[in-house]
Design a protein around this motif. Structure first.
Motif, PDB file in Angstrom:
ATOM      1  N   HIS A   7      24.508 -13.336 -39.511  1.00 43.41           N
ATOM      2  CA  HIS A   7      24.704 -13.882 -40.866  1.00 43.41           C
ATOM      3  C   HIS A   7      25.773 -14.976 -40.858  1.00 43.41           C
ATOM      4  CE1 HIS A   7      21.996 -11.307 -43.113  1.00 43.41           C
ATOM      5  NE2 HIS A   7      22.504 -10.226 -42.527  1.00 43.41           N
ATOM      6  N   GLU A   8      26.833 -14.770 -40.087  1.00 47.46           N
ATOM      7  CA  GLU A   8      27.877 -15.808 -39.982  1.00 47.46           C
ATOM      8  C   GLU A   8      27.302 -17.062 -39.320  1.00 47.46           C
ATOM      9  OE1 GLU A   8      31.235 -14.192 -37.886  1.00 47.46           O
ATOM     10  OE2 GLU A   8      31.547 -12.606 -39.383  1.00 47.46           O
ATOM     11  N   GLN A   9      26.475 -16.852 -38.306  1.00 47.15           N
ATOM     12  CA  GLN A   9      25.851 -17.985 -37.609  1.00 47.15           C
ATOM     13  C   GLN A   9      24.928 -18.744 -38.558  1.00 47.15           C
ATOM     14  OE1 GLN A   9      23.740 -16.759 -34.080  1.00 47.15           O
ATOM     15  NE2 GLN A   9      22.866 -18.775 -33.702  1.00 47.15           N
ATOM     16  N   VAL A  10      24.127 -18.050 -39.352  1.00 48.55           N
ATOM     17  CA  VAL A  10      23.222 -18.696 -40.313  1.00 48.55           C
ATOM     18  C   VAL A  10      24.037 -19.449 -41.363  1.00 48.55           C
ATOM     19  CG1 VAL A  10      21.535 -18.257 -42.161  1.00 48.55           C
ATOM     20  CG2 VAL A  10      21.291 -17.120 -39.943  1.00 48.55           C
ATOM     21  N   ALA A  11      25.107 -18.824 -41.841  1.00 45.11           N
ATOM     22  CA  ALA A  11      25.953 -19.478 -42.848  1.00 45.11           C
ATOM     23  C   ALA A  11      26.572 -20.749 -42.256  1.00 45.11           C
ATOM     24  CB  ALA A  11      27.026 -18.517 -43.341  1.00 45.11           C
ATOM     25  N   ALA A  12      27.032 -20.671 -40.991  1.00 41.21           N
ATOM     26  CA  ALA A  12      27.624 -21.855 -40.346  1.00 41.21           C
ATOM     27  C   ALA A  12      26.576 -22.937 -40.164  1.00 41.21           C
ATOM     28  CB  ALA A  12      28.232 -21.460 -39.005  1.00 41.21           C
ATOM     29  N   CYS A  13      25.358 -22.551 -39.802  1.00 40.43           N
ATOM     30  CA  CYS A  13      24.263 -23.512 -39.633  1.00 40.43           C
ATOM     31  C   CYS A  13      23.953 -24.194 -40.965  1.00 40.43           C
ATOM     32  CB  CYS A  13      23.031 -22.822 -39.066  1.00 40.43           C
ATOM     33  SG  CYS A  13      21.602 -23.913 -38.818  1.00 40.43           S
ATOM     34  N   GLN A  14      23.916 -23.412 -42.065  1.00 38.27           N
ATOM     35  CA  GLN A  14      23.617 -23.971 -43.376  1.00 38.27           C
ATOM     36  C   GLN A  14      24.751 -24.869 -43.880  1.00 38.27           C
ATOM     37  OE1 GLN A  14      22.748 -20.468 -45.699  1.00 38.27           O
ATOM     38  NE2 GLN A  14      20.598 -20.424 -45.071  1.00 38.27           N
ATOM     39  N   ASN A  15      25.958 -24.653 -43.354  1.00 35.76           N
ATOM     40  CA  ASN A  15      27.103 -25.493 -43.736  1.00 35.76           C
ATOM     41  C   ASN A  15      27.202 -26.733 -42.839  1.00 35.76           C
ATOM     42  OD1 ASN A  15      27.895 -23.889 -45.861  1.00 35.76           O
ATOM     43  ND2 ASN A  15      29.265 -22.639 -44.587  1.00 35.76           N
ATOM     44  N   GLY A  16      26.194 -26.950 -41.987  1.00 41.20           N
ATOM     45  CA  GLY A  16      26.167 -28.179 -41.213  1.00 41.20           C
ATOM     46  C   GLY A  16      26.652 -28.043 -39.788  1.00 41.20           C
ATOM     47  N   ASN A  17      26.961 -26.874 -39.305  1.00 41.01           N
ATOM     48  CA  ASN A  17      27.403 -26.691 -37.919  1.00 41.01           C
ATOM     49  C   ASN A  17      26.156 -26.674 -37.049  1.00 41.01           C
ATOM     50  OD1 ASN A  17      28.319 -25.823 -35.439  1.00 41.01           O
ATOM     51  ND2 ASN A  17      29.720 -24.278 -36.279  1.00 41.01           N
ATOM     52  N   HIS A  18      25.925 -27.826 -36.373  1.00 47.17           N
ATOM     53  CA  HIS A  18      24.727 -27.992 -35.567  1.00 47.17           C
ATOM     54  C   HIS A  18      24.734 -27.064 -34.357  1.00 47.17           C
ATOM     55  CE1 HIS A  18      21.167 -30.231 -35.685  1.00 47.17           C
ATOM     56  NE2 HIS A  18      21.445 -31.213 -34.819  1.00 47.17           N
ATOM     57  N   GLN A  19      25.894 -26.782 -33.814  1.00 41.22           N
ATOM     58  CA  GLN A  19      26.026 -25.900 -32.658  1.00 41.22           C
ATOM     59  C   GLN A  19      25.598 -24.475 -33.043  1.00 41.22           C
ATOM     60  OE1 GLN A  19      29.975 -25.789 -31.106  1.00 41.22           O
ATOM     61  NE2 GLN A  19      29.293 -25.214 -29.043  1.00 41.22           N
ATOM     62  N   ALA A  20      25.932 -24.038 -34.254  1.00 39.24           N
ATOM     63  CA  ALA A  20      25.533 -22.706 -34.723  1.00 39.24           C
ATOM     64  C   ALA A  20      24.027 -22.632 -34.879  1.00 39.24           C
ATOM     65  CB  ALA A  20      26.229 -22.389 -36.035  1.00 39.24           C
ATOM     66  N   CYS A  21      23.417 -23.737 -35.254  1.00 41.38           N
ATOM     67  CA  CYS A  21      21.953 -23.747 -35.419  1.00 41.38           C
ATOM     68  C   CYS A  21      21.251 -23.653 -34.075  1.00 41.38           C
ATOM     69  CB  CYS A  21      21.517 -25.040 -36.108  1.00 41.38           C
ATOM     70  SG  CYS A  21      22.083 -25.157 -37.815  1.00 41.38           S
ATOM     71  N   GLN A  22      21.850 -24.194 -33.025  1.00 42.74           N
ATOM     72  CA  GLN A  22      21.242 -24.206 -31.700  1.00 42.74           C
ATOM     73  C   GLN A  22      21.559 -22.917 -30.916  1.00 42.74           C
ATOM     74  OE1 GLN A  22      19.109 -26.572 -30.747  1.00 42.74           O
ATOM     75  NE2 GLN A  22      19.422 -27.481 -32.761  1.00 42.74           N
ATOM     76  N   ALA A  23      22.506 -22.128 -31.357  1.00 44.11           N
ATOM     77  CA  ALA A  23      22.925 -20.916 -30.633  1.00 44.11           C
ATOM     78  C   ALA A  23      21.818 -19.862 -30.718  1.00 44.11           C
ATOM     79  CB  ALA A  23      24.214 -20.367 -31.218  1.00 44.11           C
ATOM     80  N   PRO A  24      21.673 -19.049 -29.662  1.00 48.51           N
ATOM     81  CA  PRO A  24      20.660 -17.979 -29.712  1.00 48.51           C
ATOM     82  C   PRO A  24      21.069 -16.890 -30.716  1.00 48.51           C
ATOM     83  CG  PRO A  24      21.951 -17.789 -27.708  1.00 48.51           C
ATOM     84  CD  PRO A  24      22.399 -19.047 -28.386  1.00 48.51           C
ATOM     85  N   THR A  25      20.086 -16.163 -31.161  1.00 49.91           N
ATOM     86  CA  THR A  25      20.351 -15.050 -32.064  1.00 49.91           C
ATOM     87  C   THR A  25      21.216 -14.021 -31.317  1.00 49.91           C
ATOM     88  OG1 THR A  25      18.191 -15.395 -33.043  1.00 49.91           O
ATOM     89  CG2 THR A  25      19.226 -13.268 -33.455  1.00 49.91           C
ATOM     90  N   PRO A  26      22.217 -13.462 -31.978  1.00 51.93           N
ATOM     91  CA  PRO A  26      23.091 -12.475 -31.302  1.00 51.93           C
ATOM     92  C   PRO A  26      22.276 -11.257 -30.815  1.00 51.93           C
ATOM     93  CG  PRO A  26      24.066 -13.181 -33.361  1.00 51.93           C
ATOM     94  CD  PRO A  26      22.692 -13.746 -33.318  1.00 51.93           C
ATOM     95  N   ASP A  27      22.601 -10.795 -29.634  1.00 53.19           N
ATOM     96  CA  ASP A  27      21.938  -9.641 -29.036  1.00 53.19           C
ATOM     97  C   ASP A  27      22.751  -8.373 -29.349  1.00 53.19           C
ATOM     98  OD1 ASP A  27      20.469  -7.878 -27.523  1.00 53.19           O
ATOM     99  OD2 ASP A  27      21.157  -8.631 -25.579  1.00 53.19           O
ATOM    100  N   PRO A  28      22.172  -7.393 -29.998  1.00 54.27           N
ATOM    101  CA  PRO A  28      22.916  -6.174 -30.327  1.00 54.27           C
ATOM    102  C   PRO A  28      23.504  -5.470 -29.102  1.00 54.27           C
ATOM    103  CG  PRO A  28      20.854  -6.201 -31.557  1.00 54.27           C
ATOM    104  CD  PRO A  28      20.824  -7.348 -30.584  1.00 54.27           C
ATOM    105  N   ALA A  29      22.851  -5.602 -27.941  1.00 52.34           N
ATOM    106  CA  ALA A  29      23.379  -4.968 -26.733  1.00 52.34           C
ATOM    107  C   ALA A  29      24.728  -5.549 -26.341  1.00 52.34           C
ATOM    108  CB  ALA A  29      22.386  -5.126 -25.591  1.00 52.34           C
ATOM    109  N   ALA A  30      24.979  -6.792 -26.704  1.00 49.90           N
ATOM    110  CA  ALA A  30      26.255  -7.414 -26.385  1.00 49.90           C
ATOM    111  C   ALA A  30      27.372  -6.879 -27.269  1.00 49.90           C
ATOM    112  CB  ALA A  30      26.121  -8.926 -26.543  1.00 49.90           C
ATOM    113  N   PHE A  31      27.036  -6.171 -28.336  1.00 50.02           N
ATOM    114  CA  PHE A  31      28.059  -5.667 -29.267  1.00 50.02           C
ATOM    115  C   PHE A  31      28.362  -4.172 -29.053  1.00 50.02           C
ATOM    116  CE2 PHE A  31      26.573  -9.526 -31.208  1.00 50.02           C
ATOM    117  CZ  PHE A  31      27.716 -10.061 -31.753  1.00 50.02           C
ATOM    118  N   GLU A  32      27.731  -3.569 -28.054  1.00 50.90           N
ATOM    119  CA  GLU A  32      27.970  -2.142 -27.792  1.00 50.90           C
ATOM    120  C   GLU A  32      29.293  -1.922 -27.107  1.00 50.90           C
ATOM    121  OE1 GLU A  32      24.880   0.455 -26.317  1.00 50.90           O
ATOM    122  OE2 GLU A  32      23.350  -0.887 -27.078  1.00 50.90           O
TER     123      GLU A  32
END
Length: 142
Positions: free
Chosen positions: A117-142
């Motif tokens: 959600h933070e990544q989508v919000a950053a993308c909608q606010n014009g952060n092009h890098q956030a738009c190009q970033a992969p979707t977060p993987d839940p396994a990385a947050f364990e």
């Protein structure tokens, strides 16, 4: 006459005919002392006593056999109950482990969704890098 009287006295007047089909009273301690030897004592028939002893022994053997079988069945039952309780406890442990793992995965997924959600919000606010970033993987947050 005296000779005849003497002959009558010499033969026992109280002698009873002994029935050959009845057990013999040998004057043992088991026999009543009021009954002369050779006469069957009522209630003290040695043949019946022997049969009663044999039956009592057979009953004792049957009772001991039944008791042993019952004890074996009880041991088998208690072993089965013990195995059942161990299986129930193993299942509870497995369920607890699954719930712990699932809870940890749910928390990691929730953190990954927050990051997305933070990544989508950053993308909608014009952060092009956030738009190009992969979707977060839940396994990385364990």
């Amino acid at each position: 006459m005296v000779g005849l009287l003497g002959a009558l006295v010499a033969t026992p007047a109280l002698a009873q005919a002994v029935d050959p089909n009845q057990p013999f009273n040998d004057g043992s301690a088991a026999a009543s002392m009021t009954v002369p030897p050779g006469v069957v004592v009522p209630g003290q028939d040695p043949g019946v006593s022997a049969v009663n002893r044999n039956e009592a022994q057979a009953l004792a053997i049957d009772t001991n056999t039944a008791r042993a079988e019952r004890n074996a069945e009880l041991q088998s039952y208690h072993a089965a109950v013990h195995d059942y309780h161990q299986a129930v406890q193993a299942r509870r442990d497995t369920i607890a482990m699954i719930r712990t793992t699932q809870s940890r995965r749910d928390a990691a997924y929730a953190r990954a969704m927050d990051a997305w959600h933070e990544q989508v919000a950053a993308c909608q606010n014009g952060n092009h890098q956030a738009c190009q970033a992969p979707t977060p993987d839940p396994a990385a947050f364990e």
